[in-house]
Motif scaffolding. Structure first.
Motif, PDB file in Angstrom:
ATOM      1  N   CYS A   1     -30.324 -30.414 -31.038  1.00 32.32           N
ATOM      2  CA  CYS A   1     -31.186 -29.264 -31.260  1.00 32.32           C
ATOM      3  C   CYS A   1     -30.445 -27.949 -31.016  1.00 32.32           C
ATOM      4  N   VAL A   2     -29.697 -27.878 -29.919  1.00 33.60           N
ATOM      5  CA  VAL A   2     -29.124 -26.611 -29.481  1.00 33.60           C
ATOM      6  C   VAL A   2     -27.611 -26.711 -29.295  1.00 33.60           C
ATOM      7  N   ALA A   3     -26.889 -25.792 -29.911  1.00 26.91           N
ATOM      8  CA  ALA A   3     -25.462 -25.617 -29.622  1.00 26.91           C
ATOM      9  C   ALA A   3     -25.335 -24.612 -28.490  1.00 26.91           C
ATOM     10  N   SER A   4     -24.382 -24.846 -27.602  1.00 26.38           N
ATOM     11  CA  SER A   4     -24.222 -23.970 -26.447  1.00 26.38           C
ATOM     12  C   SER A   4     -22.775 -23.939 -26.012  1.00 26.38           C
ATOM     13  N   GLU A   5     -22.259 -22.733 -25.810  1.00 19.96           N
ATOM     14  CA  GLU A   5     -20.958 -22.587 -25.156  1.00 19.96           C
ATOM     15  C   GLU A   5     -21.231 -22.729 -23.660  1.00 19.96           C
ATOM     16  N   GLY A   6     -20.994 -23.915 -23.130  1.00 18.82           N
ATOM     17  CA  GLY A   6     -21.473 -24.278 -21.807  1.00 18.82           C
ATOM     18  C   GLY A   6     -20.998 -23.417 -20.667  1.00 18.82           C
ATOM     19  N   GLU A   7     -19.874 -22.705 -20.855  1.00 23.79           N
ATOM     20  CA  GLU A   7     -19.350 -21.881 -19.763  1.00 23.79           C
ATOM     21  C   GLU A   7     -19.734 -20.408 -19.902  1.00 23.79           C
TER      22      GLU A   7
END
Length: 433
Positions: free
Chosen positions: A204-210
């Motif tokens: 569902c969601v892409a995220s640049e985790g840092e």
């Protein structure tokens, strides 16, 4: 360009800096008006580089202004560091007559110290050729959201470009189209969309985790939905406002997104632009970012991509960031600079921000580029607000961000996150003396 590193909305294009000469625009490094007579010239330091699209729009307007009024504009394309140079220039009595930057940079560099001219007079000026005052083409809501300077003014910047944040997606993606027939009405509705995507084997969601800034925008919008003002939350020296049930609810909603397995696999072990690239490749449906993302990924998206955006469901007010003109209080040729500001706000001039720079203008009668139509619609309501309600300083990294990333990575629960923020806030304010 990332909002978390540079407060700007821009896409670099291949134009030569030498075109400034062709337009009759001269560079000036000292900020002095030289030997020109008062009113015949003024100096301008811009946040844009000479080869950027906003600079091309401004150059054309400057050329038209000089042809129309005979007033020469001595411009330096200073780039993003202009806000670091303006304070020392004011102290040395070498400041330009006008400069531009984001509203937060202008406030931090000059307005908060009472060094910015009150531009209320510009709002009363007529827009050349339109027979209306500037106040009728720049909505008051963009000033009402700003913090006030020591004199009580929030008219220290006149915007010509507006950015906002939201959840972006490819409306032409068949998986997204099937899962998102219409914008969800509430958070549970968004999770149902995520479940539908999950059934299609699409994260569902892409995220640049840092990246704490973009990821904590979910929390910011959810707090807004719950009626929580982040500025008031951050200013509570005891940390007691963290006990408001609406704060815990917002954290629990974030936790639902994380624990539901809706984020793209591996997000917590990658850095920008890994997941942005995955998103443009169709490997995830949604990506939280600012309206500058459409320009940022313009060269990556495949043919047929159609940008859409929504606010997190329940959010009451979109955030906004302004990019515009400010005049130092000690400017030598302030009146000439003010006339240029009013000149640039003509529809035929400012429209280039939409058509050439591909961004949103504060004039609601100037259509945004197609890829930002949803973002402009979100901004069309009666009110806007600053992201995180304008919280500035080191509170965010020392209290919010470090704890939020643990929540976002699934290392702590919503309850633990709230408790840690409350404890860190009490400690933070003790150290502030």
């Amino acid at each position: 360009m990332r909002r978390s590193t540079v407060p700007a909305v821009t896409r670099v294009v291949g134009a030569a800096a030498a075109t400034a000469l062709a337009l009759g625009v001269s560079a000036c490094s000292s900020g002095s008006g030289g030997d020109a007579k008062a009113g015949a010239s003024f100096t301008y330091w811009s946040m844009w580089r000479a080869d950027e699209p906003q600079a091309q729009v401004l150059k054309a307007a400057i050329a038209d202004f000089t042809a129309s009024t005979g007033t020469k504009v001595e411009v330096t394309w200073a780039g993003r560091d202009v806000s670091k140079k303006i304070g020392p220039a004011i102290a040395a009595n070498q400041a330009p007559d006008v400069w531009d930057q984001a509203n937060d940079a202008i406030f931090g560099a000059v307005a908060s110290a009472g060094q910015a001219r009150d531009l209320s007079s510009v709002l009363s000026m007529q827009v050349p050729g339109e027979n209306v005052p500037v106040s009728q083409v720049i909505p008051a809501k963009y000033f009402e959201m700003l913090p006030k300077d020591p004199a009580g003014s929030n008219h220290y910047v006149i915007p010509y470009e507006v950015a906002t944040t939201g959840i972006y997606y490819n409306a032409a993606d068949p998986d997204v189209a099937a899962a998102l027939p219409e914008a969800p009405a509430d958070w549970a509705g968004l999770l149902k969309v995520c479940d539908a995507l999950k059934a299609r084997n699409k994260p569902c969601v892409a995220s640049e985790g840092e990246d704490p800034w973009t990821n904590s925008l979910y929390f910011d919008y959810l707090l807004n939905a719950g009626g929580i003002d982040v500025r008031k939350l951050s200013a509570d020296t005891s940390g007691a406002l963290w006990d408001d049930p609406a704060v815990l609810k917002a954290a629990q909603q974030v936790e639902q997104l994380v624990k539901g397995g809706y984020l793209i696999p591996g997000y917590d072990a990658t850095k920008y632009p890994a997941q942005e690239t995955n998103w443009t490749a169709g490997k995830a449906a949604f990506y939280m970012n600012g309206s500058w993302v459409t320009s940022e990924v313009a060269k990556q998206i495949p043919a047929g991509w159609k940008f859409g955006s929504i606010l997190p469901p329940g959010a009451k007010t979109p955030d906004a960031a302004l990019f515009g003109f400010s005049i130092p209080k000690k400017a030598k040729h302030a009146e000439a600079a003010e006339k240029f500001i009013a000149f640039f706000l003509q529809k035929k001039q400012i429209s280039g921000i939409a058509t050439t720079a591909l961004n949103i203008t504060p004039r609601e009668d100037v259509p945004a580029p197609a890829e930002l139509a949803d973002a402009q619609k979100a901004l069309s309501g009666a009110t806007v607000r600053l992201a995180f309600d304008g919280v500035a300083g080191d509170w965010s990294p020392k209290v919010l961000y470090k704890n939020y990333l643990d929540l976002w990575h699934g290392k702590t629960s919503a309850e633990q996150f709230v408790a840690k923020c409350k404890a860190d806030q009490a400690t933070y304010w003790k150290t502030q003396g």
